[in-house]
Design a protein around this motif. Structure first.
Motif, PDB file in Angstrom:
ATOM      1  N   THR A   1      23.401  54.913  50.321  1.00  0.00           N
ATOM      2  CA  THR A   1      24.288  55.041  49.158  1.00  0.00           C
ATOM      3  C   THR A   1      25.734  54.664  49.472  1.00  0.00           C
ATOM      4  O   THR A   1      26.545  54.539  48.568  1.00  0.00           O
ATOM      5  CB  THR A   1      24.289  56.500  48.659  1.00  0.00           C
ATOM      6  N   MET A   2      26.045  54.489  50.734  1.00  0.00           N
ATOM      7  CA  MET A   2      27.448  54.280  51.083  1.00  0.00           C
ATOM      8  C   MET A   2      27.898  52.853  50.751  1.00  0.00           C
ATOM      9  O   MET A   2      27.286  51.890  51.174  1.00  0.00           O
ATOM     10  CB  MET A   2      27.625  54.517  52.582  1.00  0.00           C
ATOM     11  N   ASP A   3      28.977  52.771  49.981  1.00  0.00           N
ATOM     12  CA  ASP A   3      29.475  51.470  49.548  1.00  0.00           C
ATOM     13  C   ASP A   3      30.768  51.163  50.302  1.00  0.00           C
ATOM     14  O   ASP A   3      31.735  51.910  50.203  1.00  0.00           O
ATOM     15  CB  ASP A   3      29.727  51.534  48.032  1.00  0.00           C
ATOM     16  N   LEU A   4      30.791  50.080  51.064  1.00  0.00           N
ATOM     17  CA  LEU A   4      31.993  49.724  51.823  1.00  0.00           C
ATOM     18  C   LEU A   4      32.883  48.754  51.042  1.00  0.00           C
ATOM     19  O   LEU A   4      33.887  48.273  51.549  1.00  0.00           O
ATOM     20  CB  LEU A   4      31.598  49.078  53.161  1.00  0.00           C
ATOM     21  N   GLY A   5      32.498  48.454  49.808  1.00  0.00           N
ATOM     22  CA  GLY A   5      33.183  47.406  49.032  1.00  0.00           C
ATOM     23  C   GLY A   5      34.620  47.771  48.681  1.00  0.00           C
ATOM     24  O   GLY A   5      34.995  48.945  48.622  1.00  0.00           O
ATOM     25  N   LEU A   6      35.434  46.760  48.471  1.00  0.00           N
ATOM     26  CA  LEU A   6      36.832  46.975  48.070  1.00  0.00           C
ATOM     27  C   LEU A   6      37.358  45.718  47.393  1.00  0.00           C
ATOM     28  O   LEU A   6      36.764  44.639  47.514  1.00  0.00           O
ATOM     29  CB  LEU A   6      37.695  47.315  49.281  1.00  0.00           C
TER      30      LEU A   6
ATOM     31  N   MET B   1      35.347  42.296  47.882  1.00  0.00           N
ATOM     32  CA  MET B   1      34.674  42.112  49.177  1.00  0.00           C
ATOM     33  C   MET B   1      33.667  43.252  49.341  1.00  0.00           C
ATOM     34  O   MET B   1      33.891  44.350  48.851  1.00  0.00           O
ATOM     35  CB  MET B   1      35.691  42.154  50.330  1.00  0.00           C
ATOM     36  N   GLN B   2      32.564  42.972  50.022  1.00  0.00           N
ATOM     37  CA  GLN B   2      31.533  44.011  50.208  1.00  0.00           C
ATOM     38  C   GLN B   2      31.844  44.924  51.386  1.00  0.00           C
ATOM     39  O   GLN B   2      31.238  45.979  51.541  1.00  0.00           O
ATOM     40  CB  GLN B   2      30.149  43.380  50.425  1.00  0.00           C
ATOM     41  N   ALA B   3      32.791  44.518  52.228  1.00  0.00           N
ATOM     42  CA  ALA B   3      33.189  45.342  53.384  1.00  0.00           C
ATOM     43  C   ALA B   3      34.570  44.888  53.842  1.00  0.00           C
ATOM     44  O   ALA B   3      34.926  43.718  53.660  1.00  0.00           O
ATOM     45  CB  ALA B   3      32.181  45.185  54.526  1.00  0.00           C
ATOM     46  N   PRO B   4      35.345  45.801  54.447  1.00  0.00           N
ATOM     47  CA  PRO B   4      36.725  45.431  54.839  1.00  0.00           C
ATOM     48  C   PRO B   4      36.767  44.673  56.153  1.00  0.00           C
ATOM     49  O   PRO B   4      37.401  45.100  57.114  1.00  0.00           O
ATOM     50  CB  PRO B   4      37.405  46.806  54.970  1.00  0.00           C
ATOM     51  N   LEU B   5      36.096  43.550  56.185  1.00  0.00           N
ATOM     52  CA  LEU B   5      35.984  42.804  57.444  1.00  0.00           C
ATOM     53  C   LEU B   5      36.277  41.323  57.187  1.00  0.00           C
ATOM     54  O   LEU B   5      35.748  40.731  56.231  1.00  0.00           O
ATOM     55  CB  LEU B   5      34.569  43.010  58.011  1.00  0.00           C
ATOM     56  N   TRP B   6      37.110  40.768  58.060  1.00  0.00           N
ATOM     57  CA  TRP B   6      37.627  39.407  57.890  1.00  0.00           C
ATOM     58  C   TRP B   6      37.321  38.596  59.143  1.00  0.00           C
ATOM     59  O   TRP B   6      37.520  39.078  60.256  1.00  0.00           O
ATOM     60  CB  TRP B   6      39.143  39.506  57.693  1.00  0.00           C
ATOM     61  N   ILE B   7      36.857  37.384  58.945  1.00  0.00           N
ATOM     62  CA  ILE B   7      36.613  36.489  60.082  1.00  0.00           C
ATOM     63  C   ILE B   7      37.891  35.688  60.304  1.00  0.00           C
ATOM     64  O   ILE B   7      38.293  34.880  59.466  1.00  0.00           O
ATOM     65  CB  ILE B   7      35.408  35.567  59.789  1.00  0.00           C
ATOM     66  N   SER B   8      38.563  35.978  61.422  1.00  0.00           N
ATOM     67  CA  SER B   8      39.882  35.373  61.669  1.00  0.00           C
ATOM     68  C   SER B   8      39.770  33.866  61.873  1.00  0.00           C
ATOM     69  O   SER B   8      38.760  33.362  62.363  1.00  0.00           O
ATOM     70  CB  SER B   8      40.526  35.987  62.907  1.00  0.00           C
TER      71      SER B   8
ATOM     72  N   GLU C   1      30.779  26.058  49.275  1.00  0.00           N
ATOM     73  CA  GLU C   1      29.415  26.299  48.771  1.00  0.00           C
ATOM     74  C   GLU C   1      28.659  27.245  49.684  1.00  0.00           C
ATOM     75  O   GLU C   1      27.799  27.999  49.236  1.00  0.00           O
ATOM     76  CB  GLU C   1      28.662  24.980  48.642  1.00  0.00           C
ATOM     77  N   VAL C   2      28.985  27.217  50.969  1.00  0.00           N
ATOM     78  CA  VAL C   2      28.281  28.090  51.925  1.00  0.00           C
ATOM     79  C   VAL C   2      28.762  29.531  51.786  1.00  0.00           C
ATOM     80  O   VAL C   2      27.980  30.476  51.819  1.00  0.00           O
ATOM     81  CB  VAL C   2      28.505  27.605  53.377  1.00  0.00           C
ATOM     82  N   ILE C   3      30.046  29.700  51.598  1.00  0.00           N
ATOM     83  CA  ILE C   3      30.618  31.063  51.601  1.00  0.00           C
ATOM     84  C   ILE C   3      30.542  31.733  50.233  1.00  0.00           C
ATOM     85  O   ILE C   3      30.730  32.947  50.110  1.00  0.00           O
ATOM     86  CB  ILE C   3      32.078  31.033  52.138  1.00  0.00           C
ATOM     87  N   GLY C   4      30.239  30.958  49.199  1.00  0.00           N
ATOM     88  CA  GLY C   4      30.148  31.537  47.850  1.00  0.00           C
ATOM     89  C   GLY C   4      31.514  31.971  47.341  1.00  0.00           C
ATOM     90  O   GLY C   4      32.529  31.356  47.657  1.00  0.00           O
ATOM     91  N   ASP C   5      31.555  33.073  46.582  1.00  0.00           N
ATOM     92  CA  ASP C   5      32.808  33.509  45.938  1.00  0.00           C
ATOM     93  C   ASP C   5      33.696  34.347  46.840  1.00  0.00           C
ATOM     94  O   ASP C   5      34.718  34.855  46.399  1.00  0.00           O
ATOM     95  CB  ASP C   5      32.483  34.390  44.716  1.00  0.00           C
ATOM     96  N   ASN C   6      33.305  34.533  48.075  1.00  0.00           N
ATOM     97  CA  ASN C   6      34.071  35.433  48.946  1.00  0.00           C
ATOM     98  C   ASN C   6      35.404  34.800  49.338  1.00  0.00           C
ATOM     99  O   ASN C   6      35.525  33.575  49.360  1.00  0.00           O
ATOM    100  CB  ASN C   6      33.240  35.753  50.195  1.00  0.00           C
ATOM    101  N   PRO C   7      36.416  35.642  49.657  1.00  0.00           N
ATOM    102  CA  PRO C   7      37.735  35.087  49.979  1.00  0.00           C
ATOM    103  C   PRO C   7      37.664  34.078  51.127  1.00  0.00           C
ATOM    104  O   PRO C   7      37.089  34.360  52.173  1.00  0.00           O
ATOM    105  CB  PRO C   7      38.546  36.326  50.398  1.00  0.00           C
ATOM    106  N   PHE C   8      38.288  32.930  50.900  1.00  0.00           N
ATOM    107  CA  PHE C   8      38.156  31.807  51.829  1.00  0.00           C
ATOM    108  C   PHE C   8      39.499  31.073  51.850  1.00  0.00           C
ATOM    109  O   PHE C   8      39.956  30.595  50.810  1.00  0.00           O
ATOM    110  CB  PHE C   8      37.024  30.908  51.319  1.00  0.00           C
TER     111      PHE C   8
END
Ligand SMILES: Cc1cc2nc3c(=O)[nH]c(=O)nc-3n(C[C@H](O)[C@H](O)[C@H](O)COP(=O)(O)O)c2cc1C
Length: 330
Positions: free
Chosen positions: A37-42, A49-56, A105-112
């Motif tokens: 049930t835990m939602d990491l989204g923000l 984003m589904q989780a507070p994690l960023w690929i530098s 197209e690979v990353i979809g709608d996620n921040p890029f």
């Protein structure tokens, strides 16, 4: 150029130092394991984003980098993470290596986000060529631009650039000239308090702290050039220890957040973070919306998608564990 990129990938993984101190209580009795049930989204950078994690920001411009970037973008899509591209400098002159970077197209709608160095931006402004940056942003279909500021690395690099202007002035010009979100980052040596406060007073989408303690490009440059004179080696070793850790910078950010002058209110905490337990502790300490950025921790697994998936899954479960069982010392 290609060799330099490859060197960076190999050497960045060997240039780490510094552990993080624990400032939290471990409370094993007060929570269950609510995985399902835990939602990491923000909401961050105006996106979900589904989780507070960023690929530098890391790489591009070589065959190996193309594979790495594709794997990272696919990973970001799978877990709903954000990602910064490595320096897109090579695309300013030619679109030959576009396939390394064109990952919408690979990353979809996620921040890029695209990435350029302050030295290139200074030159483009001087030459009246900033339309090239806007075109690049449009062609890559990115959400914005990350500007990296790295004066120590530039000096350490034999082929490095030199700034004619203070980076702050160039950043202000970029904010005027570009119609896009802008993030500013260092590359692993962080910012002192006056630089941080100056950045916070600008309408940036976010500041990426990129602090000391992880990938260290002065050490990377030192390792790349075996023929350096003893004097230059000593000077570089001295420079490698200069900078600021995340913990220190977070205190300056917290202090300045109280000021009405602070316009930038979102932060990427990064530099030397290779697990979400440390990341969670830093996030709790920072009194503004933040996410955790990792560079070399992803890079270690980036050539194999299964390994990347496993690493990331474990990190997100660690974050859930931390949220359940680690409590701030008050
Ligand atoms: C191989 C490699 C290449 C990098 N290239 C860039 C770059 O092009 N632009 C940039 O802003 N940062 C670049 N960085 C710096 C990272 O974005 C990050 O700030 C730094 O690695 C610190 O994070 P870490 O300790 O988690 O690796 C690079 C890092 C690595 C490891």
């Amino acid at each position: 150029m290609q060799d330099r990129k490859l060197d960076h990938i190999e050497l960045a993984l060997q240039s780490k130092h510094h552990p993080i101190a624990s400032t939290f209580y471990y409370e094993p009795l007060l929570s269950s394991h609510p995985w399902q049930t835990m939602d990491l989204g923000l909401n961050f950078l105006g996106a979900k984003m589904q989780a507070p994690l960023w690929i530098s920001s890391m790489t591009g411009g070589t065959e190996k980098a193309r594979v790495i970037n594709h794997n990272l973008a696919k990973l970001a899509n799978h877990f709903g993470l954000g990602m910064g591209l490595g320096s897109c400098r090579s695309l300013l002159e030619s679109r030959e290596r576009m396939q390394d970077f064109a990952l919408r197209e690979v990353i979809g709608d996620n921040p890029f986000f695209a990435n350029l160095g302050i030295a290139q931006l200074e030159q483009l402004i001087e030459q009246g060529q900033m339309h090239k940056v806007q075109n690049l942003i449009n062609d890559l279909q990115v959400d914005g631009l990350i500007i990296h500021v790295n004066p120590l690395q530039e000096w350490a690099q034999m082929e490095g650039d030199r700034y004619k202007e203070a980076p702050l002035e160039t950043i202000k010009r970029c904010l005027d000239l570009l119609k896009t979100k802008i993030i500013v980052k260092e590359v692993g040596q962080g910012f002192g308090p006056n630089s941080l406060i100056s950045l916070m007073n600008l309408p940036l989408a976010a500041i990426d702290l990129a602090g000391l303690g992880g990938t260290n490009f002065v050490l990377v440059e030192l390792a790349r050039h075996s023929a350096l004179s003893a004097g230059k080696r000593e000077a570089l070793l001295k420079l490698a220890n200069i900078g600021h850790y995340n913990g220190e910078m977070i205190q300056w950010v917290n202090d300045h957040l109280k000021s009405s002058k602070s316009l930038c209110r979102e932060f990427i905490i990064s530099g030397g973070i290779d697990n979400m337990i440390d990341g969670y502790q830093l996030q709790l300490a920072l009194k503004a919306p933040s996410i955790i950025g990792m560079g070399s921790a992803f890079l270690k697994y980036a050539e194999n998608f299964e390994d990347l998936m496993e690493f990331t899954q474990t990190q997100l479960e660690s974050l859930k564990l931390a949220q359940c069982f680690l409590k701030e010392r008050i």
